[in-house]
Design a protein around this motif. Structure first.
Motif, short mmCIF file in Angstrom:
data_model
loop_
_atom_site.label_atom_id
_atom_site.label_comp_id
_atom_site.label_asym_id
_atom_site.label_seq_id
_atom_site.Cartn_x
_atom_site.Cartn_y
_atom_site.Cartn_z
N LEU A 180 0.83 -1.21 0.00
CA LEU A 180 0.00 0.00 0.00
C LEU A 180 0.87 1.26 0.00
O LEU A 180 0.59 2.22 -0.71
N ALA A 181 1.93 1.25 0.80
CA ALA A 181 2.82 2.41 0.86
C ALA A 181 3.47 2.66 -0.50
O ALA A 181 3.62 3.82 -0.92
N GLY A 182 3.84 1.60 -1.19
CA GLY A 182 4.41 1.76 -2.53
C GLY A 182 3.42 2.45 -3.46
O GLY A 182 3.80 3.33 -4.25
N GLY A 183 2.16 2.07 -3.35
CA GLY A 183 1.12 2.71 -4.17
C GLY A 183 0.97 4.18 -3.82
O GLY A 183 0.83 5.03 -4.71
N VAL A 184 1.02 4.49 -2.52
CA VAL A 184 0.90 5.89 -2.09
C VAL A 184 2.11 6.70 -2.61
O VAL A 184 1.95 7.85 -3.05
N GLY A 185 3.30 6.10 -2.58
CA GLY A 185 4.49 6.79 -3.09
C GLY A 185 4.34 7.12 -4.56
O GLY A 185 4.65 8.25 -5.00
N ALA A 186 3.85 6.16 -5.34
CA ALA A 186 3.65 6.39 -6.78
C ALA A 186 2.60 7.48 -7.01
O ALA A 186 2.78 8.36 -7.86
N LEU A 187 1.52 7.41 -6.24
CA LEU A 187 0.46 8.42 -6.38
C LEU A 187 1.00 9.81 -6.04
O LEU A 187 0.70 10.79 -6.72
N THR A 188 1.78 9.89 -4.97
CA THR A 188 2.34 11.18 -4.55
C THR A 188 3.19 11.79 -5.67
O THR A 188 3.10 13.01 -5.93
N LEU A 189 3.99 10.96 -6.31
CA LEU A 189 4.82 11.46 -7.41
C LEU A 189 3.94 12.03 -8.53
O LEU A 189 4.23 13.11 -9.07
N GLY A 190 2.87 11.32 -8.85
CA GLY A 190 1.96 11.79 -9.89
C GLY A 190 1.26 13.08 -9.51
O GLY A 190 1.14 14.01 -10.33
N VAL A 191 0.81 13.19 -8.26
CA VAL A 191 0.11 14.39 -7.80
C VAL A 191 1.06 15.58 -7.80
O VAL A 191 0.72 16.68 -8.29
N LEU A 192 2.28 15.38 -7.29
CA LEU A 192 3.24 16.49 -7.25
C LEU A 192 3.62 16.94 -8.66
O LEU A 192 3.80 18.14 -8.92
N THR A 193 3.73 16.00 -9.58
CA THR A 193 4.09 16.34 -10.96
C THR A 193 3.00 17.20 -11.60
O THR A 193 3.29 18.21 -12.25
N THR A 194 1.75 16.81 -11.39
CA THR A 194 0.65 17.58 -11.97
C THR A 194 0.50 18.93 -11.29
O THR A 194 0.28 19.96 -11.96
N LEU A 195 0.65 18.95 -9.95
CA LEU A 195 0.54 20.23 -9.23
C LEU A 195 1.64 21.20 -9.66
O LEU A 195 1.40 22.40 -9.79
N ALA A 196 2.84 20.68 -9.87
CA ALA A 196 3.96 21.54 -10.29
C ALA A 196 3.71 22.14 -11.66
O ALA A 196 4.16 23.25 -11.96
N VAL B 81 18.67 20.73 -10.75
CA VAL B 81 17.71 19.64 -11.04
C VAL B 81 16.31 20.19 -11.30
O VAL B 81 15.51 19.56 -11.99
N GLY B 82 16.03 21.38 -10.75
CA GLY B 82 14.71 21.98 -10.94
C GLY B 82 13.65 21.35 -10.07
O GLY B 82 13.97 20.70 -9.06
N PRO B 83 12.38 21.51 -10.44
CA PRO B 83 11.28 20.99 -9.61
C PRO B 83 11.32 19.47 -9.42
O PRO B 83 10.74 18.96 -8.46
N LEU B 84 12.00 18.77 -10.32
CA LEU B 84 12.10 17.31 -10.16
C LEU B 84 12.74 16.96 -8.82
O LEU B 84 12.41 15.91 -8.25
N SER B 85 13.61 17.83 -8.32
CA SER B 85 14.26 17.55 -7.03
C SER B 85 13.21 17.46 -5.92
O SER B 85 13.21 16.51 -5.13
N GLY B 86 12.31 18.43 -5.86
CA GLY B 86 11.29 18.44 -4.82
C GLY B 86 10.24 17.35 -5.01
O GLY B 86 9.76 16.77 -4.05
N LYS B 87 9.91 17.10 -6.28
CA LYS B 87 8.90 16.06 -6.55
C LYS B 87 9.40 14.69 -6.04
O LYS B 87 8.66 13.94 -5.40
N THR B 88 10.64 14.37 -6.36
CA THR B 88 11.15 13.04 -6.01
C THR B 88 11.43 12.93 -4.51
O THR B 88 11.13 11.91 -3.89
N ILE B 89 11.99 14.00 -3.93
CA ILE B 89 12.22 13.98 -2.48
C ILE B 89 10.88 13.87 -1.75
O ILE B 89 10.71 13.07 -0.82
N GLY B 90 9.91 14.65 -2.20
CA GLY B 90 8.58 14.63 -1.58
C GLY B 90 7.94 13.26 -1.66
O GLY B 90 7.40 12.74 -0.68
N ALA B 91 8.01 12.65 -2.85
CA ALA B 91 7.39 11.33 -3.03
C ALA B 91 8.07 10.28 -2.14
O ALA B 91 7.40 9.45 -1.52
#
Lengths: 170, 123
Positions: free
Chosen positions: B29-45, B61-71
Motif C-alpha cells: 500500500l505504501a508503494g502505491g501511495v508513493g507512486a500516487l504522490t509522485l503523480g500528484v506532485l508532478t501535476t501540481l507543479a 535539477v529543478g522541480p524534479l528535485s522536490g517532486k522526487t524527495i517529496g514522493a
C-alpha cells in the motif's frame, strides 16, 4: 577511446547500473517463479529463496543507483541553459521537440516508481522468507510488483536510449 | 549435513508461517501511495508556478528535485505508519495489491506528459 566525465557518468547510469538491474531482475524473477514447494525439496526452497533475495536486493540497489545518478548527476547536464545541452538541442528543432516534451518529461518521473516498488519487493522477500513458498497468493503478488518495477524502468531506459541517440550528452 | 539443512529449512518455514501478512500489505500500500504522490506532485507543479518554485529545492535539477524527495518522504512515512498499524494483523496482500495498482495507475497518469500538460497555465 577517451571518455569525458559526463560520458563516464552516463555510462555508469545507463550501462553499468542498467546491467546490474537486468541481472537482478532475471535472477530474482526466475527464483520467485520457481519458489514452489511442489517443484522443490526443502533444500531447493532454501536455495531458491537465497537466489531470490540476491536478485531482488540487487535490482533494488541498481534501481536506486540509476535514479539517483540520473536525477542528481546526469539530469543537470541535460537541462543546462546552454545552446549545446541536449535539452536545448531538442527544443531548437521542431522535429525533435517531442523527445523532450514527451520522452524526457515522462522518463524523468516514471523512473522513480521503479526503485520504490523494487524496495517493496525486496522487503517482502526478506521479511516473508520461505512463507513465499507456502503462500502462493503472496508469491504471485510479489512477482506482479517485481514485473511492474521492471516495466517502469524499461520505459525510462528505452526513452533514455532514444533521447541520447537524438541528442547525446557530451 | 543434509538432515541439518532440512531441519533449518523446516524451522524457518514454521517461523515464517507465524508471520502475519499485514506488514507485506503495508509495504504494498505504501508503494502505491508513493507512486500516487509522485503523480500528484508532478501535476501540481505543472498547474501552479508557486508549487513548482516550492519544489525547486536544488536549482540544477529543478522541480524534479522536490517532486522526487517529496514522493520518497511521503512513501517512507506512510510505510512506517501502515507497518505499525498492520504489523500484527492479517491483511490480505491480494487486496493491498488491488488498491496499490489503482494508486499506481493514478500516479502514472499524473506523470504522463499528455495529462499533466493539460494543467499548464495558458501562455
Amino acid at each position: 577511446m577517451n571518455l569525458t566525465s559526463r560520458e563516464t557518468w552516463t555510462l555508469i547510469h545507463g550501462m553499468v547500473l542498467g546491467a546490474l538491474f537486468l541481472l537482478g531482475f532475471a535472477g530474482g524473477l526466475e527464483a520467485l517463479y520457481s519458489l514452489r514447494p511442489n517443484l522443490l525439496s526443502p533444500v531447493g526452497v532454501h536455495d531458491r529463496l537465497h537466489r531470490a533475495r540476491i536478485g531482488v536486493v540487487a535490482m533494488a540497489v541498481a534501481a536506486w543507483g540509476t535514479v539517483l545518478t540520473g536525477t542528481w548527476v546526469v539530469y543537470p547536464w541535460y537541462r543546462e541553459r546552454t545552446p549545446g545541452s541536449p535539452r536545448s538541442i531538442l527544443l531548437a528543432d521542431p522535429e525533435l521537440q517531442d523527445w523532450h516534451h514527451f520522452g524526457m518529461e515522462w522518463k524523468e518521473h516514471i523512473a522513480w516508481m521503479s526503485p520504490i516498488l523494487a524496495t517493496v519487493v525486496a522487503f517482502i522477500v526478506i521479511y516473508y522468507g520461505t512463507g513465499l513458498a507456502r503462500h502462493d497468493r503472496v508469491r504471485r503478488t510479489t512477482i506482479a510488483l517485481f514485473v511492474l518495477a521492471f516495466t517502469f524502468a524499461a520505459v525510462a531506459g528505452l526513452f533514455g536510449a532514444l533521447i541520447t541517440k537524438a541528442a547525446p550528452l557530451t | 549435513m543434509a538432515t541439518n539443512s532440512h531441519t533449518d529449512v523446516l524451522g524457518e518455514e514454521y517461523h515464517a508461517a507465524q508471520k502475519p501478512e499485514g506488514p507485506v500489505s503495508a509495504a504494498i500500500l505504501a508503494g502505491g501511495v508513493g507512486a500516487l504522490t509522485l503523480g500528484v506532485l508532478t501535476t501540481l507543479a505543472e498547474a501552479s508556478t508557486g508549487i513548482r518554485d516550492f519544489l525547486n529545492v536544488y536549482d540544477p535539477v529543478g522541480p524534479l528535485s522536490g517532486k522526487t524527495i517529496g514522493a520518497v518522504v511521503v512513501w517512507l512515512i506512510v510505510w512506517v505508519v501502515l507497518h505499525v498499524i498492520f504489523r500484527d494483523r492479517a491483511f490480505e496482500s491480494r487486496t493491498a495489491l488491488t488498491v496499490a495498482l489503482v494508486l499506481i495507475a493514478l500516479g502514472v497518469l499524473g506523470t504522463f506528459p499528455t495529462f499533466f500538460q493539460l494543467f499548464a497555465p495558458a501562455e
